[in-house]
Enzyme design. Sequence first.
Site, PDB file in Angstrom:
ATOM      1  N   ASP A 176       0.867  -1.175   0.000  1.00 33.63           N
ATOM      2  CA  ASP A 176       0.000   0.000   0.000  1.00 33.63           C
ATOM      3  C   ASP A 176       0.905   1.227   0.000  1.00 33.63           C
ATOM      4  OD1 ASP A 176      -2.245   1.660   0.432  1.00 33.63           O
ATOM      5  OD2 ASP A 176      -3.163   0.129   1.704  1.00 33.63           O
ATOM      6  N   HIS A 187     -11.055  -2.239   4.068  1.00 31.19           N
ATOM      7  CA  HIS A 187     -10.946  -1.827   5.475  1.00 31.19           C
ATOM      8  C   HIS A 187     -11.711  -0.533   5.776  1.00 31.19           C
ATOM      9  CE1 HIS A 187      -8.115   0.489   3.228  1.00 31.19           C
ATOM     10  NE2 HIS A 187      -7.965   1.306   4.242  1.00 31.19           N
ATOM     11  N   ASP A 188     -12.339   0.055   4.764  1.00 34.62           N
ATOM     12  CA  ASP A 188     -13.074   1.310   4.964  1.00 34.62           C
ATOM     13  C   ASP A 188     -14.588   1.116   4.924  1.00 34.62           C
ATOM     14  OD1 ASP A 188     -10.706   2.747   5.081  1.00 34.62           O
ATOM     15  OD2 ASP A 188     -10.684   3.181   2.937  1.00 34.62           O
ATOM     16  N   ASP A 195      -3.019   4.837  -2.403  1.00 30.87           N
ATOM     17  CA  ASP A 195      -4.060   5.438  -1.576  1.00 30.87           C
ATOM     18  C   ASP A 195      -4.501   6.776  -2.178  1.00 30.87           C
ATOM     19  OD1 ASP A 195      -5.287   5.201   1.229  1.00 30.87           O
ATOM     20  OD2 ASP A 195      -4.421   7.205   1.326  1.00 30.87           O
ATOM     21  N   GLU A 249      -6.464   3.732  -5.706  1.00 32.13           N
ATOM     22  CA  GLU A 249      -7.737   3.933  -5.005  1.00 32.13           C
ATOM     23  C   GLU A 249      -8.207   5.342  -5.315  1.00 32.13           C
ATOM     24  OE1 GLU A 249      -9.654   4.453  -0.610  1.00 32.13           O
ATOM     25  OE2 GLU A 249      -7.852   5.465  -1.282  1.00 32.13           O
TER      26      GLU A 249
HETATM   27  C1  NOJ Z   1      -8.045   5.764   2.001  1.00 31.81           C
HETATM   28  C2  NOJ Z   1      -7.743   4.664   2.952  1.00 31.81           C
HETATM   29  O1  NOJ Z   1      -8.289   3.464   2.476  1.00 31.81           O
HETATM   30  C3  NOJ Z   1      -8.297   5.069   4.294  1.00 31.81           C
HETATM   31  O2  NOJ Z   1      -8.254   4.034   5.240  1.00 31.81           O
HETATM   32  C4  NOJ Z   1      -7.529   6.283   4.762  1.00 31.81           C
HETATM   33  O3  NOJ Z   1      -8.110   6.766   5.956  1.00 31.81           O
HETATM   34  C5  NOJ Z   1      -7.542   7.408   3.720  1.00 31.81           C
HETATM   35  N1  NOJ Z   1      -7.327   6.925   2.391  1.00 31.81           N
HETATM   36  C6  NOJ Z   1      -6.473   8.419   4.014  1.00 31.81           C
HETATM   37  O4  NOJ Z   1      -5.217   7.859   3.803  1.00 31.81           O
END
Ligand code: NOJ
Length: 562
Positions: free
Chosen positions: A100, A333-334, A205, A260
């Site tokens: 990541d 994970h979000d 990210d 992402e």
């Molecule tokens: C996306 C990530 O998946 C998330 O977990 C994070 O809080 C934000 N980007 C900021 O890095």
Amino acid sequence: MAQKTDWYRDAVVYQIYPLSFMDSNNDGFGDIPGVISKLDYLKELGVTAIWFSPLYPSPWKDYGYDVADYRAIHPAFGTMADFDRLMEECKKRGIRVIMDMVLNHTSDQHPWFKAALADPKSKYRDYYIIRPGRRRGGKLLPPTNWTSCFTGPAWERIGETDEFYLHLFAPEQPDLNWENPEVRKEIQDILRFWLDKGVAGFRFDVFNLYSKAQPIRSDRNPFRLQKGTNFFVDGPRMHEFLQELNTGVFSHYDAYTVGESYTPDPEHAHRYIQRDAGELDSIFDFEHLTSDSVAGLKFLPKPFSLRAFKRGLLDPQRNYFHTGWNTLVLENHDCPRSVSRFGIHTRRYRYEAATMLATAAFLGWGTPFIYQGEELGLTNSRFRSMDEMQDPVSRFVFDTMTKDYHIPKALAFPMIRYGARDHARTPMQWDDSANGGFNAGAQPWQSVNPAYKKINAKRDLAAEKSVYRFYQSLLRLRRETPAILRGSVTEYDERSRKLLLYAREYEGKRFLIVCNFTAKKTPCTLPAGFEKAAVRLSNYAAPAISRELTLRPYEALVLEAR
Ligand code: NOJ
């Protein structure tokens, strides 16, 4: 130039959130030796690559998405020697490793940021986005009105000075200044460092926030909820930055890149992954995951719309088919757990719903990304209070709701619980021993989902019929079926609010994916050519096939035309 093998097109990626996967030394945090002890479990599932959420040193203000050193391993996870052993153990099993890369921002504890704050003349000052505040009637305001993606102003004042730094996420996550060529060079060096260690690719990210429109200025649109997105989402130099990374780094390795994205504009989304554009191999575009919330605001529930879900899931498969590559995702994970959303809310049909969702998503065109525990049909946790949730975002949003918008706590809490990222971060449920077998009994960093007694890996592995076993069959079918790996995508019954149907076709072979998204028996007319099809996969006892079927609750079928 490296020989590109496009290995990712046949890959099945499993996402590990290291903090919550397996705690081998019983300190409450998952770790690398813990991961190594579970590699056979992943291999047997059919996984061919692992994406690790950040393993780097970090003060964990955003649990690793605030990186303090891009070239080392967080001591709680182990050492670089542990990481090297992980790489070897993965290699033995034919599993690739994807890192990541959190490059929109660093931690405020990163030496660059510390140096930038310590000395206004330091060259590191320009590694970040620092601007003077605005004076209005004797008051010092932030340089612009932009809002952070985590709520609140996107600027933090530097001590007692008149200057502020930009943070599109938490205040402890200062944004890097991608306009500075030295920053971009540092980033290339970091990427090379990991590729030279043998990693197979990166997940970037929030990559489409790297470029901010210059000069930085306030957003004058009174209707935009999140101010500034017009200046920092898909910014003006985005494509140039990616092309530079590609020419400088990716093109020299057989590496896979997935970005992402943050609410991307469809045209840009397409350009990022166009093969001849030389940018990324694929992106995550979470459009379908917003189908049960208002305007994509995950804490504002709305009834699930299967039609919106289908558009988000299937449109990219059709639109990018000839030009790029796609990703298939239901969880990360979000997000809350998939089997607890999308209108599903069922205990009775958990197996059927979890396997139906997997069928709907992972037999599409693109690389499947399975989030840890999804292969067991893990459910949302039953948080009773804010104290049981560790994610700073849950806290930020709760505070904004209750303090700024005066929403009563008793109303705000269920909204937070609805969309909380914490659901995905409870310890992995390995067995029915204390803490679900995550460790030997020490208090885990994040509360355990009490469902572990019934829903766990040990149970799924012992059973003939389980979500894990179904995933195994599904991934086997995927692996062995060129039409599923490569075939075109044709949707049927697009307007149905109950059914999802699409065909995959390649070199004369046709497969049909049929999913009932409801808990009720639902009639379904098969498209022509499938009346006499063979059932290749089913989450019930295989039914007799005819043109007219009645699907059982959350039934999923994969048919092959004969
Ligand atoms: C996306 C990530 O998946 C998330 O977990 C994070 O809080 C934000 N980007 C900021 O890095």
